[in-house]
Design a protein around this motif. Structure first.
Motif, PDB file in Angstrom:
ATOM      1  N   VAL A  94       0.819  -1.378  -0.045  1.00 17.72           N
ATOM      2  CA  VAL A  94      -0.079   0.098   0.048  1.00 17.72           C
ATOM      3  C   VAL A  94       0.983   1.293  -0.109  1.00 17.72           C
ATOM      4  O   VAL A  94       0.605   2.288  -0.808  1.00 17.72           O
ATOM      5  N   GLY A  95       1.740   1.278   0.959  1.00 18.51           N
ATOM      6  CA  GLY A  95       2.968   2.322   0.840  1.00 18.51           C
ATOM      7  C   GLY A  95       3.570   2.748  -0.305  1.00 18.51           C
ATOM      8  O   GLY A  95       3.622   3.665  -0.805  1.00 18.51           O
ATOM      9  N   PHE A  96       3.992   1.575  -0.876  1.00 22.26           N
ATOM     10  CA  PHE A  96       4.560   1.677  -2.247  1.00 22.26           C
ATOM     11  C   PHE A  96       3.877   2.374  -3.372  1.00 22.26           C
ATOM     12  O   PHE A  96       4.235   3.096  -4.201  1.00 22.26           O
ATOM     13  N   VAL A  97       2.601   1.712  -3.387  1.00 25.10           N
ATOM     14  CA  VAL A  97       1.751   2.119  -4.607  1.00 25.10           C
ATOM     15  C   VAL A  97       1.286   3.518  -4.192  1.00 25.10           C
ATOM     16  O   VAL A  97       1.413   4.376  -5.334  1.00 25.10           O
ATOM     17  N   LEU A  98       1.091   3.887  -2.990  1.00 25.02           N
ATOM     18  CA  LEU A  98       0.828   5.264  -2.833  1.00 25.02           C
ATOM     19  C   LEU A  98       1.989   6.279  -3.214  1.00 25.02           C
ATOM     20  O   LEU A  98       1.760   7.356  -3.871  1.00 25.02           O
ATOM     21  N   TYR A  99       3.293   5.781  -2.958  1.00 27.01           N
ATOM     22  CA  TYR A  99       4.348   6.558  -3.076  1.00 27.01           C
ATOM     23  C   TYR A  99       4.601   6.636  -4.841  1.00 27.01           C
ATOM     24  O   TYR A  99       4.743   7.871  -5.450  1.00 27.01           O
ATOM     25  N   LEU A 100       4.313   5.640  -5.542  1.00 29.96           N
ATOM     26  CA  LEU A 100       4.422   5.754  -7.014  1.00 29.96           C
ATOM     27  C   LEU A 100       3.275   6.432  -7.343  1.00 29.96           C
ATOM     28  O   LEU A 100       3.543   7.432  -8.304  1.00 29.96           O
ATOM     29  N   ALA A 101       2.131   6.318  -7.052  1.00 31.72           N
ATOM     30  CA  ALA A 101       0.880   7.128  -7.110  1.00 31.72           C
ATOM     31  C   ALA A 101       1.241   8.744  -7.369  1.00 31.72           C
ATOM     32  O   ALA A 101       0.857   9.509  -8.139  1.00 31.72           O
ATOM     33  N   LEU A 102       1.945   8.949  -5.963  1.00 33.38           N
ATOM     34  CA  LEU A 102       1.971  10.452  -5.788  1.00 33.38           C
ATOM     35  C   LEU A 102       3.179  11.060  -6.630  1.00 33.38           C
ATOM     36  O   LEU A 102       3.156  12.065  -7.047  1.00 33.38           O
ATOM     37  N   ARG A 103       4.221  10.290  -6.664  1.00 32.39           N
ATOM     38  CA  ARG A 103       5.540  10.910  -7.256  1.00 32.39           C
ATOM     39  C   ARG A 103       5.431  10.545  -8.858  1.00 32.39           C
ATOM     40  O   ARG A 103       5.753  11.455  -9.548  1.00 32.39           O
ATOM     41  N   HIS A 104       4.943   9.454  -9.269  1.00 35.45           N
ATOM     42  CA  HIS A 104       4.953   8.891 -10.626  1.00 35.45           C
ATOM     43  C   HIS A 104       3.658   8.660 -11.281  1.00 35.45           C
ATOM     44  O   HIS A 104       3.751   7.896 -12.084  1.00 35.45           O
ATOM     45  N   GLY A 105       2.590   9.212 -10.827  1.00 33.62           N
ATOM     46  CA  GLY A 105       1.335   8.739 -11.328  1.00 33.62           C
ATOM     47  C   GLY A 105       1.128   9.017 -12.556  1.00 33.62           C
ATOM     48  O   GLY A 105       0.687   8.080 -13.477  1.00 33.62           O
ATOM     49  N   ARG A 106       1.875   9.952 -13.023  1.00 34.09           N
ATOM     50  CA  ARG A 106       1.433  10.280 -14.507  1.00 34.09           C
ATOM     51  C   ARG A 106       2.120   9.642 -15.577  1.00 34.09           C
ATOM     52  O   ARG A 106       1.751   9.095 -16.573  1.00 34.09           O
ATOM     53  N   LEU A 107       3.343   8.871 -15.035  1.00 34.61           N
ATOM     54  CA  LEU A 107       4.264   8.224 -15.798  1.00 34.61           C
ATOM     55  C   LEU A 107       3.554   6.895 -16.000  1.00 34.61           C
ATOM     56  O   LEU A 107       3.345   5.984 -17.011  1.00 34.61           O
ATOM     57  N   ILE A 108       2.770   6.296 -14.944  1.00 27.94           N
ATOM     58  CA  ILE A 108       2.155   4.992 -14.924  1.00 27.94           C
ATOM     59  C   ILE A 108       1.064   5.118 -15.623  1.00 27.94           C
ATOM     60  O   ILE A 108       0.618   4.074 -16.615  1.00 27.94           O
TER      61      ILE A 108
END
Length: 437
Positions: free
Chosen positions: A192-206
């Motif tokens: 959960v923490g990893f996904v939240l981090y990715l979504a906050l920092r790199h959500g546009r890239l994903i």
């Protein structure tokens, strides 16, 4: 060939029946979930006409239904919304958990189900139905009310808590040791923490990597990614549902909106199959003996949910009428209660009948408490104060409301929530952001 023919006939009859039942539920203003459950009871083991040829296919369809329910739920929330809810709503979430999970856990222990049954039934009584609640608030014209963000905050906290609760329950149901269960919980929290981090920092890239102008390609990529992640999560004892939820959170913007539009019809179909399958796996003869404990549990948790909404709204500075409306609106249980019971029924079969009866009661009573809790409380308060209990100063809108002395007063302006409300129980997307007078 004969087996294939029987499968097609049964499957076609089931899907057609679901469509007719859903239309009937819409006409009478009721969530279709109780009718889906009743249909499953009628055609399951011990029912009127047991379905055999399509049972295996229905079981797989039910698993897909759970995955799509959680995926679409994740698409409703952005990572920033979840982080904001954690910061502002955690006291209300803690009160919600204590007040509503405790009755289920106590009831399971009294019934002799042990710790695993207690954790499972606690989840059944804890989580409100976001779908029924979204439908009720839309029907009652309350999307612009001041208590609406409070209700959404409680629901978001419950949804996020599922990412921790489901892996823990799955590990306990699998008979994993304390160390193994702790490992599953750590993995879930880390994911959960990893996904939240990715979504906050790199959500546009994903989102850019998944995005496609071709609806067919977008559907295949998102659905394939979700099922793959769900399978890996299941292998890690984290729960396939949580994996699907995390995929939904990771996607944002136009990709999330496009995926939501494409996947909603599939969600509607397979979620309906899931509710029917749960009914199919429950013997109707097992329900009458548990009606009394289910009704008692429903009565207790009606009051605890009302207390939860009242507390959360009071904490947000909402007036008395809004507090009662928030409490009454949160009463309905539905999709997650059935998901939890469906996971637990293999280990604790007795949870199936009582969960079915419990959800049937509250999915019907929930819309009634949403409508009548505040007027009833207003009448009681008015009798004590010697007034009439009419009027409503908690509505957001451009009109005027009557003051206590009958004079008009300007309402305090406050914008309606911009995020679209999820609707998972009535299985149709609902608009949001409206303000009615």
């Amino acid at each position: 060939m004969h087996d294939t023919t029987a499968l097609l006939v049964e499957l076609g009859a089931v899907i057609l029946g679901l469509g007719l039942v859903g239309r009937f539920a819409g006409r009478i203003g009721l969530s279709p979930i109780p009718l889906y459950l009743l249909a499953g009871l009628a055609f399951g083991h011990g029912g009127l006409i047991p379905l055999k040829a399509s049972e295996e296919f229905t079981a797989v369809g039910a698993e897909i239904g759970v995955i799509l329910l959680l995926l679409l739920l994740g698409l409703e929330y952005s990572a920033s919304e979840l982080v904001t809810s954690l910061k502002t709503q955690y006291p209300s979430g803690a009160v919600d958990f204590v007040l509503n999970a405790t009755p289920g856990a106590v009831a399971a222990l009294i019934l002799g189900w042990g710790p695993v049954g207690a954790v499972a039934l606690a989840g059944v009584t804890w989580i409100s139905s976001s779908g029924v609640i979204a439908k009720v608030m839309t029907d009652l014209g309350r999307l612009g009310n001041r208590e609406t963000p409070v209700i959404l905050g409680v629901l978001v906290m419950e949804d996020l808590a599922m990412a921790v609760y489901l892996p823990l329950l799955t590990a306990m149901l699998a008979g994993v040791s304390l160390a193994g269960g702790s490992l599953a919980l750590v993995i879930a929290l880390g994911a959960v923490g990893f996904v939240l981090y990715l979504a906050l920092r790199h959500g546009r890239l994903i989102s850019r990597a998944v995005s496609s102008d071709n609806p067919e390609m977008l559907l295949l990529v998102v659905l394939g990614l979700t099922v793959l992640v769900a399978g890996v999560a299941q292998q890690l004892q984290v729960s396939a549902a949580v994996g699907a939820f995390l995929v939904g959170i990771a996607l944002s913007g136009e990709v999330a909106e496009g995926a939501r539009k494409l996947l909603t019809p599939l969600r509607d179909l397979f979620a309906a199959v899931f509710f029917v399958f749960f009914g199919l796996s429950t013997n109707p003869a097992d329900i009458p003996p548990v009606l009394l404990p289910a009704a008692l549990l429903a009565i207790v948790t009606i009051f605890t949910k009302i207390a939860t909404g009242y507390y959360a709204a009071r904490r947000a500075g909402i007036g008395s009428r809004g507090r009662w409306r928030a409490g009454g609106t949160l009463v309905a249980r539905g999709e997650f209660s059935i998901v939890i019971a469906g996971l637990a029924v293999a280990t604790e079969p007795r949870i199936g009948p009582i969960a079915t009866a419990y959800v049937l009661i509250l999915v019907i009573v929930g819309p009634l408490t949403a409508r009548w809790t505040q007027p009833l409380a207003a009448k009681i308060e008015a009798r004590r104060a010697g007034g009439d209990g009419d009027g409503d100063g908690d509505r957001v809108g451009g009109g005027k409301s009557q003051g206590a002395n009958g004079a008009e007063k300007e309402p305090v302006a406050k914008s309606a929530p911009e995020r679209r409300l999820a609707s998972h129980d009535d299985l149709t997307p609902e608009p949001a952001g409206e303000t009615r007078e």
